[in-house]
Design a protein around this motif. Structure first.
Motif, short mmCIF file in Angstrom:
data_model
loop_
_atom_site.label_atom_id
_atom_site.label_comp_id
_atom_site.label_asym_id
_atom_site.label_seq_id
_atom_site.Cartn_x
_atom_site.Cartn_y
_atom_site.Cartn_z
N VAL A 54 19.99 88.53 105.83
CA VAL A 54 21.05 87.98 106.68
C VAL A 54 21.45 89.07 107.68
CG1 VAL A 54 23.37 86.98 106.73
CG2 VAL A 54 21.87 86.56 104.76
N THR A 55 21.46 88.73 108.96
CA THR A 55 21.78 89.73 109.99
C THR A 55 22.96 89.28 110.85
OG1 THR A 55 20.38 88.80 111.73
CG2 THR A 55 19.32 90.29 110.16
N SER A 56 23.40 90.20 111.69
CA SER A 56 24.55 89.95 112.56
C SER A 56 24.06 89.32 113.88
CB SER A 56 25.23 91.30 112.80
OG SER A 56 26.55 91.12 113.21
N GLY A 57 23.46 88.14 113.76
CA GLY A 57 22.92 87.45 114.95
C GLY A 57 21.45 87.79 115.17
N MET A 61 28.54 79.13 117.13
CA MET A 61 29.09 80.27 116.41
C MET A 61 28.61 81.57 117.07
SD MET A 61 28.36 78.84 112.52
CE MET A 61 28.39 80.47 111.80
N THR A 62 28.42 81.53 118.40
CA THR A 62 27.85 82.71 119.07
C THR A 62 28.66 83.99 118.84
OG1 THR A 62 28.98 82.01 121.08
CG2 THR A 62 26.66 81.44 120.91
N GLY A 63 29.99 83.82 118.76
CA GLY A 63 30.84 85.00 118.55
C GLY A 63 30.95 85.42 117.10
N LEU A 64 30.42 84.61 116.19
CA LEU A 64 30.59 84.93 114.76
C LEU A 64 29.46 85.78 114.21
CD1 LEU A 64 32.02 81.54 113.43
CD2 LEU A 64 33.24 83.51 114.35
N ARG A 65 28.36 85.87 114.95
CA ARG A 65 27.26 86.80 114.66
C ARG A 65 26.60 86.53 113.32
NH1 ARG A 65 25.97 86.64 118.23
NH2 ARG A 65 24.66 88.43 118.33
N THR A 79 22.01 94.71 121.47
CA THR A 79 21.98 94.96 120.02
C THR A 79 22.83 93.93 119.29
OG1 THR A 79 23.67 96.66 120.35
CG2 THR A 79 21.38 97.39 120.25
N VAL A 80 24.12 94.23 119.05
CA VAL A 80 24.91 93.18 118.37
C VAL A 80 25.61 92.25 119.35
CG1 VAL A 80 25.22 94.50 116.26
CG2 VAL A 80 26.95 94.64 118.05
N VAL A 81 25.46 92.49 120.65
CA VAL A 81 26.04 91.67 121.73
C VAL A 81 27.56 91.84 121.83
CG1 VAL A 81 26.20 89.40 122.82
CG2 VAL A 81 24.13 90.02 121.56
N CYS A 82 28.26 91.58 120.72
CA CYS A 82 29.70 91.85 120.69
C CYS A 82 30.12 91.94 119.23
CB CYS A 82 30.50 90.75 121.41
SG CYS A 82 30.36 89.10 120.68
N ALA A 83 31.26 92.59 118.99
CA ALA A 83 31.83 92.59 117.64
C ALA A 83 32.27 91.15 117.34
CB ALA A 83 33.02 93.53 117.58
N PRO A 84 32.34 90.78 116.05
CA PRO A 84 32.72 89.40 115.72
C PRO A 84 34.03 89.02 116.41
CG PRO A 84 32.05 90.59 113.74
CD PRO A 84 32.10 91.59 114.86
#
Lengths: 365, 365
Positions: free
Chosen positions: A92-95, A227-231, B252-257
């Motif tokens: 499971v990754t952060s996006g 959920m683009t901002g939820l990563r 990379t992570v694009v943005c923090a949650p």
């Protein structure tokens, strides 16, 4: 200031520039944005908030909460027909962007050749180059014969998005099988980015991982459920690859956001059919509105149309801005300057205004 | 499988191994864990859930939501006495580990020497080596004279955690000024990781960024508010550095949650004094319980004690496990095998059991 050499040539994404441009216009027709216009379904929000209230705010296991991995394994087995999908093959990754970052970090050495199906998601070449990779583009309209001609090349990896960002192309089984064969014979890693898998309007989508077990399959929650901002995303791959990526994740984002992982479980139970149906109608509407004015293919999936314009892309973008219309220039996705990308992930009203503006622009050219 | 060369030598964190060991014991005395035992305060959870219900689930701006950057700038100015702190000097990241990853990616070239105050947070040398950096350790008990002796060396960066993980040491103003001088004269980036800043039991903590504007200051929410799983931190640095890191974050992570960023604003308004006071009493209790049995310094901050044991650290860890006590071996934080790290971020009852076990272990040696 002295940065590392790898920072040379990395530049602010032109999509982000389009974002900023849109902010400067009063009532823009923003067809540049790569995220759904509908809200994240309330049951998903509820599940996430419940996890927060229950105190699930601490680190999770690096590879993700077992409950989500189990649910994803089930999804991969039943929806994607990957019989081999089990928890120890899932990270499971952060996006998806975070997944790509882990993969390229772990795989790419200076000078490694990487086959990238073109037009491509702009992050692929940017990040591959960042780690010293050399990008070899192959047109998405390739045939098995084109791939056969590459069998004596040495590629570190082969990557594509299917359905495609930016073109909406859904690769055929024959094309995917040819890539899998090439991966097998050359020892390349095959990376199938399936973040748009549910946005498949004509039932053409096929997970190559269902036939080729060594495939590295990327699955994202961002686009399907807004959920683009939820990563949140997952990687399905051989256990050895997952183990290496998990170790690397310990030293990077540590874990995907805890509460987002709980939201993911609920998301998998959520039926998005009506949303997808709406986007299918929008896909048709875009094609019908533009086919007599531009050289355009009907998109098979995702929520983009990538079509030819009568002048250089950046010039066309400027003309469009005069009509408050924001698009993304095609050059960032391929070697040509004759295309623009349009996203139809928007309200009907905005889309109709956009089509009208594009019809006018065609006539003015 | 063939991974990139940079993957050689990166190994699963021994702290994670301690986690797994603790899971195998019925009722462990787990003093290995680097996160607070108290829950994330409910007002923070409420603010986060409210953001989710309001639909704040989309991408945020890459550098973070302006509201959080404004609140952080105010915090840096008033609490850390950094008069120059403004929004364009702040990047919101997905936790400190993500901040480190961006920094080392952006700064470190193959062969660059990096001065790391020792004992160190184990992620520093692991990630520096991953990007080709060479780690030069300097004992945390250094004097200005020791630093003076390094003035003809060429360092790419100087990094430390203050208060320290793993020792709880709070660096003195004189020490910090010496490092800032070294950074200025050698052109090195000075990175002050202040994630434990509120865990400062004797009022000794000092942000070197208040005197040396070029400092790269790292501030985390994870430890202070038990938000380790929510992934939120900020970097304060010169605008040029922030710009480069922001570009890299796009890829990379694009943005923090998104919702975590809204939680962060509420966190800054939350008084944690009673929690810190409790940890201060635990700090004292650990020192008083162990000072007649081990060679130990009283920790000035963070929630760790790093003390000398009568045999090799891994042997001591094994003996401790026989009493259900989980500690972390010191060798992962420094060049010595004579220390162990204990975390007192736990319930009183667990801590008391742990002290009893350690007193018994001392007598048995």
């Amino acid at each position: 200031m002295e940065f590392a050499n790898r920072m040379n040539g990395i530049d602010s994404s032109p999509i982000r520039k389009a974002f900023e441009l849109a902010r400067s216009i009063q009532n823009p027709i923003n067809l540049s944005i790569g995220q759904p216009h509908f809200p994240c379904p309330p049951n998903i929000i509820e599940a996430m908030n419940k996890a927060a209230i229950e105190g699930k705010t601490s680190y999770t296991l690096t590879a993700g909460i077992p409950e989500l991995k189990t649910a994803m394994a089930e999804k991969y087995r039943t929806q994607n027909h990957m019989k081999y999908a089990h928890e120890d093959r899932i990270l499971v990754t952060s996006g998806i962007s975070s997944a790509l970052f882990l993969l390229f970090n772990a795989l790419v050495n200076e000078g490694d050749e990487c086959l990238v199906i073109s037009p491509y998601f702009l992050m692929y070449p940017a990040m591959l180059k960042f780690y010293g990779g050399k990008v070899v583009p192959l047109s998405e309209n390739f045939t098995a014969y084109d791939v056969e001609a590459l069998k004596n090349r040495k590629f570190k990896l082969i990557i594509f998005s299917n359905p495609s960002n930016p073109t909406g192309k859904v690769l055929s089984k024959e094309q995917l099988r040819a890539l899998a064969n090439l991966a097998e014979t050359t020892g390349a890693y095959l990376i199938s980015d399936e973040i748009y898998e549910l946005f498949d309007y004509d039932g053409q989508f096929f997970s190559i991982g269902s036939e080729y077990e060594k495939t590295i399959t990327l699955t994202g929650f961002s686009k399907t459920y807004n959920m683009t901002g939820l990563r949140l995303a997952t990687i399905l791959a051989e256990a050895g690859v997952i183990k290496a990526l998990t170790t690397l994740q310990q030293y990077t984002v540590v874990c995907a956001p805890s509460i987002t992982q709980w939201a993911g479980i609920e998301a998998l139970k959520t039926d998005m059919t009506t949303y997808i149906q709406d986007y299918k109608e929008k896909r048709d509407f875009v094609y019908e509105s533009l086919k007599d004015h531009y050289t355009i293919q009907k998109s098979g999936g995702a929520f983009y149309s990538f079509f030819q314009v009568p002048c250089e892309d950046e010039e066309f973008i400027k003309r469009a801005v005069k009509k408050d219309l924001i698009l993304v220039p095609g050059f960032i996705f391929c070697d040509s300057k004759n295309y623009v990308r349009l996203s139809f992930a928007t309200e009907w009203e905005t889309l109709k205004r956009g089509m009208k503006a594009l019809q006018e622009l065609a006539k003015e050219s």
